[in-house]
Design an enzyme around this catalytic site. Structure first.
Site, PDB file in Angstrom:
ATOM      1  N   CYS B 165       0.810  -1.219   0.000  1.00 37.04           N
ATOM      2  CA  CYS B 165       0.000   0.000   0.000  1.00 37.04           C
ATOM      3  C   CYS B 165       0.844   1.271   0.000  1.00 37.04           C
ATOM      4  O   CYS B 165       0.309   2.379  -0.022  1.00 37.04           O
ATOM      5  CB  CYS B 165      -0.954  -0.053   1.182  1.00 37.04           C
ATOM      6  SG  CYS B 165      -1.852  -1.603   1.168  1.00 37.04           S
ATOM      7  N   HIS B 305      -2.646   7.555   6.562  1.00 39.76           N
ATOM      8  CA  HIS B 305      -2.935   6.275   5.921  1.00 39.76           C
ATOM      9  C   HIS B 305      -4.334   5.830   6.350  1.00 39.76           C
ATOM     10  O   HIS B 305      -5.135   5.426   5.521  1.00 39.76           O
ATOM     11  CB  HIS B 305      -1.865   5.255   6.310  1.00 39.76           C
ATOM     12  CG  HIS B 305      -1.927   4.001   5.514  1.00 39.76           C
ATOM     13  ND1 HIS B 305      -1.898   4.001   4.138  1.00 39.76           N
ATOM     14  CD2 HIS B 305      -2.028   2.688   5.882  1.00 39.76           C
ATOM     15  CE1 HIS B 305      -1.974   2.749   3.699  1.00 39.76           C
ATOM     16  NE2 HIS B 305      -2.066   1.943   4.730  1.00 39.76           N
ATOM     17  N   GLU B 316      -0.912   4.961  14.192  1.00 38.69           N
ATOM     18  CA  GLU B 316      -0.562   6.060  13.284  1.00 38.69           C
ATOM     19  C   GLU B 316      -0.788   7.407  13.972  1.00 38.69           C
ATOM     20  O   GLU B 316       0.042   8.319  13.867  1.00 38.69           O
ATOM     21  CB  GLU B 316      -1.367   5.988  11.980  1.00 38.69           C
ATOM     22  CG  GLU B 316      -0.933   7.097  11.013  1.00 38.69           C
ATOM     23  CD  GLU B 316      -1.630   7.075   9.668  1.00 38.69           C
ATOM     24  OE1 GLU B 316      -2.644   6.347   9.530  1.00 38.69           O
ATOM     25  OE2 GLU B 316      -1.168   7.795   8.763  1.00 38.69           O
ATOM     26  N   LYS B 337      -9.530   7.904   2.723  1.00 38.23           N
ATOM     27  CA  LYS B 337      -9.992   6.529   2.483  1.00 38.23           C
ATOM     28  C   LYS B 337     -11.425   6.329   2.971  1.00 38.23           C
ATOM     29  O   LYS B 337     -12.092   5.381   2.566  1.00 38.23           O
ATOM     30  CB  LYS B 337      -9.080   5.519   3.184  1.00 38.23           C
ATOM     31  CG  LYS B 337      -7.737   5.337   2.508  1.00 38.23           C
ATOM     32  CD  LYS B 337      -6.951   4.198   3.131  1.00 38.23           C
ATOM     33  CE  LYS B 337      -5.588   4.043   2.488  1.00 38.23           C
ATOM     34  NZ  LYS B 337      -4.623   5.072   2.929  1.00 38.23           N
ATOM     35  N   HIS B 342      -9.728   1.891   0.150  1.00 40.45           N
ATOM     36  CA  HIS B 342      -8.283   1.743   0.160  1.00 40.45           C
ATOM     37  C   HIS B 342      -7.816   1.259  -1.220  1.00 40.45           C
ATOM     38  O   HIS B 342      -8.064   0.120  -1.594  1.00 40.45           O
ATOM     39  CB  HIS B 342      -7.887   0.750   1.249  1.00 40.45           C
ATOM     40  CG  HIS B 342      -6.421   0.666   1.497  1.00 40.45           C
ATOM     41  ND1 HIS B 342      -5.488   1.336   0.727  1.00 40.45           N
ATOM     42  CD2 HIS B 342      -5.710  -0.010   2.436  1.00 40.45           C
ATOM     43  CE1 HIS B 342      -4.277   1.074   1.177  1.00 40.45           C
ATOM     44  NE2 HIS B 342      -4.383   0.261   2.210  1.00 40.45           N
ATOM     45  N   PHE B 403       1.730  -3.621   3.884  1.00 39.14           N
ATOM     46  CA  PHE B 403       2.005  -4.933   4.472  1.00 39.14           C
ATOM     47  C   PHE B 403       3.456  -5.289   4.187  1.00 39.14           C
ATOM     48  O   PHE B 403       3.943  -5.123   3.069  1.00 39.14           O
ATOM     49  CB  PHE B 403       1.101  -6.010   3.852  1.00 39.14           C
ATOM     50  CG  PHE B 403      -0.339  -5.903   4.259  1.00 39.14           C
ATOM     51  CD1 PHE B 403      -0.713  -5.295   5.448  1.00 39.14           C
ATOM     52  CD2 PHE B 403      -1.330  -6.433   3.443  1.00 39.14           C
ATOM     53  CE1 PHE B 403      -2.049  -5.212   5.813  1.00 39.14           C
ATOM     54  CE2 PHE B 403      -2.671  -6.354   3.808  1.00 39.14           C
ATOM     55  CZ  PHE B 403      -3.029  -5.748   4.983  1.00 39.14           C
TER      56      PHE B 403
END
Lengths: 78, 417
Positions: B165, B305, B316, B337, B342, B403
């Protein structure tokens, strides 16, 4: 037009995205119908699938025109 | 050596809330949700039956039939976004030295639909391999960069970035750095993703990464909300033209913003979970701020994010507080998002565009769908809930985390000569 010829032409129209009128017997896949080397491989594979035949690589190299494809398949299709 | 300045001179996108930049901004500022029932395939047996899909998409409106067969959907999205960005930048390509124009393009997965179809075809056959000669060149995640270069004749550096991502953020940072170092004048950068299919949805479902809130699918992407239960898959592309400032000035280009810094780090912690204290996120943000020669106090907006997963959102925000200190309460924070879903490898690019448009329009797009305060989240943070907020934005930082523990942060600044 034979059944084989019309089926071959239909595959070419579909895979190369060309108009049926362009698919003349003497038309070359690469020079006249805009195919690159991968397109040509794909065409051969589609012919194999459609007519249930196996076309060896050394034979496939000689199939560069619509007419050559039709002739080869007429001789080799079961 | 003195680094060259890099500016953004063109934008393009196709994404779940806009099929071009103008539509995208309208939806962003009005808080439009892109989530809907999945239409690309029958998802009735899947735990999640909704996603943020691109709307009203007809490939034949953009490509001829032969092209469509050779382009995985992820590459189609890439070419559409790149085309809008190129046109927006207003180049006279005949007059450019195209050996100094490159493409760096991110995709987390590449052509997963192509892979699925080809392997399914083989599995359903009699064992005779009948793989298409286009299987590999359709699927690989660098091919979008290749297609874009072929379309515009860009012969400079050309490759794809893969960091889940964070892919397209890495792409933009690399492109910025090559221009800074004088290795190229122009890049098309950004990213694309198209993995809303049986394999993509099934895989993410098995990871328990996705929201399964089928009853409230429109409002399921709800970052920071106490009731968030996973991310909502999105798809599409974002393209940015990054250009050396003097080069842009010489041709009288319009300038959206300046790209001033990038930071990258690895969590070195877990396959999919972010580090609980957000150590990788902290390092990426700090590095970006330092790379930009800025102080945390110079930032006015952080596009986080913020995927809407239970475990991701909290570290975050902790990281933002660790980096910004008291200034964390002065900035606007939002997760777009909540609207787009996403976009995985394309997330960094569409969120960079959101940040740039926010700067240009002095408007912070909101975090929508929030219902209930999470006690683990500091209520003094301004998460830009529900509605867009107008404010001058001197600079915006955009975060993406992938990831594998890949973190990348990028900073855009309001342009002044």
């Amino acid at each position: 037009m034979s059944d084989i010829a019309s089926r071959v032409k239909a595959i070419i129209v579909d895979k190369l995205g060309v108009d049926e009128t362009e698919v003349a017997i003497e038309a070359s896949f690469t020079n006249d119908l805009g195919a690159d080397s991968l397109d040509t491989v794909e065409l051969i594979m589609e012919f194999e699938k459609e007519f249930n035949i196996a076309i060896p690589d050394d034979q496939a190299e000689n199939i560069g025109t619509v007419g050559a494809a039709i002739s080869y398949i007429e001789e080799n299709a079961k | 050596m003195e680094l060259k300045r890099v500016v953004v001179t063109g934008l393009g996108t196709i994404n779940p809330i806009g099929n071009n930049i103008a539509e995208y901004w309208e939806s962003l500022k009005n808080g439009v949700s892109g989530s809907d029932k999945i239409r690309q395939f029958d998802a009735s047996k899947f735990k999640t039956q909704f996603a943020c899909e691109v709307k009203n998409f007809d490939p034949n409106a953009h490509f001829d039939r032969k092209e469509v067969r050779k382009l995985d959907l992820y590459a189609q999205y890439a070419l559409i976004a790149a085309n809008e960005a190129i046109e927006d930048a207003g180049f006279d390509l005949e007059a450019e030295d195209l050996t100094r124009a490159g493409v760096i393009w991110g995709s987390g997965i590449g052509g997963i639909k192509t892979f699925l179809d080809e392997v399914t075809g083989y599995a359903n056959g009699d064992g005779t391999p009948r793989f298409s000669p286009f299987f590999i060149p359709k699927m690989i995640s660098d091919i979008a960069a290749g297609h874009i270069s072929m379309k515009y004749g860009f012969q400079g550096p050309n490759y794809g970035t893969v960091s889940a991502c964070a892919s397209s953020t890495h792409a933009m940072i690399d492109a910025m750095n090559y221009i800074r170092l004088g290795k190229a004048d122009i890049f098309i950068s950004g990213g694309s993703e198209a993995s809303i299919n049986e394999a993509g949805l099934g895989g993410f479902n098995s990871m328990q990464a996705l929201s399964t809130n089928n009853d409230e699918y429109k409002e399921a992407s709800r970052p920071f909300c106490k009731t968030r239960d996973g991310f909502v898959m999105g798809e599409g592309a974002g393209a940015l033209i990054l250009e050396e400032y003097e080069h842009a000035k010489a041709r009288g280009a319009k300038i959206y913003a300046e790209i001033v810094g990038g930071g990258m780090s690895g969590d070195a912690y877990h396959l999919t979970a972010t580090h609980p204290e957000g150590r990788g996120a902290i390092n990426a943000m700090k590095m970006a701020i330092s790379d930009a020669n800025m102080q945390p106090e110079d930032l006015d907006y952080i596009n986080v994010h913020g995927t809407s997963t239970p475990v991701g959102d909290i570290p975050e925000l902790r990281a933002v507080k660790a980096v910004l200190g008291e200034h964390a309460y002065n900035v606007n924070i939002s997760s777009t998002k909540s609207m787009t879903g996403h976009l995985l490898g394309a997330a960094g690019s569409v969120e960079a565009i959101a940040s740039i448009l926010a700067i240009k329009n002095s408007t912070v797009p909101p975090t929508i769908n929030h219902r209930e305060q999470d006690p683990e989240i500091d209520p003094k943070l301004n998460l830009t809930l529900h509605n867009a907020q107008e404010r001058p934005i001197r600079a915006a930082l955009s975060n993406t985390f992938g990831f594998g523990g890949h973190n990348a942060s990028v900073i855009f600044k309001s342009f002044t000569e």
